[in-house]
Design a protein around this motif. Sequence first.
Motif, mmCIF file in Angstrom:
data_model
loop_
_atom_site.group_PDB
_atom_site.id
_atom_site.type_symbol
_atom_site.label_atom_id
_atom_site.label_comp_id
_atom_site.label_asym_id
_atom_site.label_seq_id
_atom_site.Cartn_x
_atom_site.Cartn_y
_atom_site.Cartn_z
ATOM 1 N N VAL A 24 0.836 -1.203 0.000
ATOM 2 C CA VAL A 24 0.000 0.000 0.000
ATOM 3 C C VAL A 24 0.866 1.247 0.000
ATOM 4 C CG1 VAL A 24 -1.650 1.338 1.372
ATOM 5 C CG2 VAL A 24 -2.007 -1.106 1.034
ATOM 6 N N ALA A 25 1.909 1.273 0.811
ATOM 7 C CA ALA A 25 2.794 2.439 0.857
ATOM 8 C C ALA A 25 3.463 2.662 -0.490
ATOM 9 C CB ALA A 25 3.849 2.257 1.943
ATOM 10 N N PRO A 30 3.890 9.139 -3.080
ATOM 11 C CA PRO A 30 4.538 9.553 -4.327
ATOM 12 C C PRO A 30 6.061 9.467 -4.237
ATOM 13 C CG PRO A 30 3.320 11.391 -3.327
ATOM 14 C CD PRO A 30 3.180 10.214 -2.432
ATOM 15 N N GLU A 31 6.696 9.161 -5.348
ATOM 16 C CA GLU A 31 8.152 9.019 -5.393
ATOM 17 C C GLU A 31 8.847 10.324 -4.994
ATOM 18 O OE1 GLU A 31 11.612 6.994 -5.614
ATOM 19 O OE2 GLU A 31 9.622 6.133 -5.877
ATOM 20 N N GLU A 32 8.248 11.465 -5.323
ATOM 21 C CA GLU A 32 8.846 12.758 -4.970
ATOM 22 C C GLU A 32 8.949 12.917 -3.453
ATOM 23 O OE1 GLU A 32 5.958 12.687 -6.930
ATOM 24 O OE2 GLU A 32 7.096 12.631 -8.802
ATOM 25 N N ALA A 33 7.966 12.431 -2.727
ATOM 26 C CA ALA A 33 7.993 12.520 -1.269
ATOM 27 C C ALA A 33 9.133 11.679 -0.707
ATOM 28 C CB ALA A 33 6.659 12.073 -0.686
ATOM 29 N N VAL A 34 9.340 10.517 -1.280
ATOM 30 C CA VAL A 34 10.422 9.640 -0.829
ATOM 31 C C VAL A 34 11.780 10.280 -1.102
ATOM 32 C CG1 VAL A 34 11.505 7.388 -1.144
ATOM 33 C CG2 VAL A 34 9.016 7.581 -1.152
ATOM 34 N N GLU A 35 11.940 10.843 -2.300
ATOM 35 C CA GLU A 35 13.209 11.489 -2.652
ATOM 36 C C GLU A 35 13.483 12.690 -1.760
ATOM 37 O OE1 GLU A 35 12.858 12.344 -6.792
ATOM 38 O OE2 GLU A 35 12.982 10.225 -7.366
ATOM 39 N N SER A 36 12.457 13.482 -1.479
ATOM 40 C CA SER A 36 12.609 14.651 -0.614
ATOM 41 C C SER A 36 13.018 14.226 0.793
ATOM 42 C CB SER A 36 11.302 15.438 -0.570
ATOM 43 O OG SER A 36 11.370 16.464 0.390
ATOM 44 N N TRP A 37 12.352 13.203 1.319
ATOM 45 C CA TRP A 37 12.663 12.733 2.664
ATOM 46 C C TRP A 37 14.084 12.179 2.722
ATOM 47 C CZ3 TRP A 37 13.729 7.809 4.637
ATOM 48 C CH2 TRP A 37 13.742 7.719 6.025
ATOM 49 N N THR A 38 14.462 11.425 1.703
ATOM 50 C CA THR A 38 15.798 10.842 1.654
ATOM 51 C C THR A 38 16.855 11.943 1.600
ATOM 52 O OG1 THR A 38 14.930 8.914 0.509
ATOM 53 C CG2 THR A 38 17.299 9.248 0.405
ATOM 54 N N GLN A 39 16.603 12.988 0.817
ATOM 55 C CA GLN A 39 17.547 14.104 0.725
ATOM 56 C C GLN A 39 17.681 14.806 2.067
ATOM 57 O OE1 GLN A 39 19.534 14.935 -1.820
ATOM 58 N NE2 GLN A 39 20.438 16.446 -0.484
ATOM 59 N N GLN A 40 16.573 15.012 2.771
ATOM 60 C CA GLN A 40 16.614 15.662 4.079
ATOM 61 C C GLN A 40 17.426 14.837 5.069
ATOM 62 O OE1 GLN A 40 12.562 16.250 5.235
ATOM 63 N NE2 GLN A 40 12.213 17.884 3.744
#
Length: 51
Positions: A24-25, A30-40
């Motif tokens: 489900v996750a 969205p992939e953008e949210a994952v990339e943003s979190w990973t960058q942070q």
Amino acid sequence: MKVSVRLGVYGAGLVVVFAASAAVAGAVVPEEAVESWTQQVDDVGHDDTHD
């Protein structure tokens, strides 16, 4: 019902719940949210201002 059977059913249930949660996750977040979190996280993890 034996304790070993109960534990086995419980463990199998946990596997099903975690697999469903991951599916489900993967479909909802969205992939953008994952990339943003990973960058942070990377930015905080490589901060060289520690004393």
